[in-house]
Write a protein that holds these residues in place. Structure first.
Motif, PDB file in Angstrom:
ATOM      1  N   GLU A  45       0.502  -1.133   0.366  1.00 21.29           N
ATOM      2  CA  GLU A  45       0.506  -0.191  -0.259  1.00 21.29           C
ATOM      3  C   GLU A  45       0.419   1.461  -0.245  1.00 21.29           C
ATOM      4  OE1 GLU A  45      -3.697   1.561  -0.898  1.00 21.29           O
ATOM      5  OE2 GLU A  45      -3.523  -0.656  -0.161  1.00 21.29           O
ATOM      6  N   TYR A  47       1.133   5.063   0.914  1.00 22.53           N
ATOM      7  CA  TYR A  47       0.094   6.152   1.459  1.00 22.53           C
ATOM      8  C   TYR A  47       0.384   7.882   1.166  1.00 22.53           C
ATOM      9  CZ  TYR A  47      -1.476   2.547   4.537  1.00 22.53           C
ATOM     10  OH  TYR A  47      -1.902   0.670   4.838  1.00 22.53           O
ATOM     11  N   ARG A  48      -0.502   8.568   1.342  1.00 21.94           N
ATOM     12  CA  ARG A  48       0.654   9.929   0.977  1.00 21.94           C
ATOM     13  C   ARG A  48       0.062  11.050   1.953  1.00 21.94           C
ATOM     14  NH1 ARG A  48      -1.673  13.332  -4.664  1.00 21.94           N
ATOM     15  NH2 ARG A  48      -2.250  11.548  -5.564  1.00 21.94           N
ATOM     16  N   ASP A  49       1.281  11.607   2.549  1.00 18.59           N
ATOM     17  CA  ASP A  49       1.112  12.457   3.479  1.00 18.59           C
ATOM     18  C   ASP A  49       0.576  13.706   3.255  1.00 18.59           C
ATOM     19  OD1 ASP A  49       1.708  14.605   5.598  1.00 18.59           O
ATOM     20  OD2 ASP A  49       3.057  13.036   6.164  1.00 18.59           O
ATOM     21  N   PHE A  56       5.146  10.405   0.787  1.00 15.11           N
ATOM     22  CA  PHE A  56       5.104   9.449   0.572  1.00 15.11           C
ATOM     23  C   PHE A  56       5.486   7.632   1.290  1.00 15.11           C
ATOM     24  CE2 PHE A  56       3.874  11.455  -3.457  1.00 15.11           C
ATOM     25  CZ  PHE A  56       2.310  11.187  -3.484  1.00 15.11           C
ATOM     26  N   ARG A  57       4.416   6.763   2.068  1.00 14.67           N
ATOM     27  CA  ARG A  57       5.120   5.916   2.604  1.00 14.67           C
ATOM     28  C   ARG A  57       4.919   4.956   1.700  1.00 14.67           C
ATOM     29  NH1 ARG A  57       5.534   9.762   5.809  1.00 14.67           N
ATOM     30  NH2 ARG A  57       6.557  10.113   7.816  1.00 14.67           N
TER      31      ARG A  57
END
Length: 85
Positions: A45, A47-49, A56-57
């Motif tokens: 997955e 994830y956008r901060d 992103f992570r």
């Protein structure tokens, strides 16, 4: 009792120029799809901060050992394109 399967979780922080986030996501898609299709990958997955544009992570879970990730997965042709490995 059965032995536990090996597993590893990879967490990566990626920072890109905020004005190029859509370009980055388009470039990331083929790699994301390749990883998703790998039978040893159990989760991926991105994830956008929302508080930090361009950050992103990426989180991946694998049914493999750390040694496999460092010696086999990291050296596969898909991961060495354009590098000097």
């Amino acid at each position: 009792m059965a032995a536990e399967k090996p597993s590893i979780s990879v967490h990566v922080k990626l920072t890109v120029d905020p004005s190029k986030t859509e370009e980055f996501l388009r470039a990331l898609r083929p790699t994301f799809e390749e990883i998703s299709a790998d039978p040893l990958n159990t989760f991926i997955e991105i994830y956008r901060d929302d508080k930090n544009p361009g950050v992103f992570r990426l989180v991946e879970n694998w049914d493999v050992t750390a040694e496999y990730m460092m010696t086999v997965r990291d050296r596969s042709p898909e991961h060495t394109k354009g590098s000097n490995k």
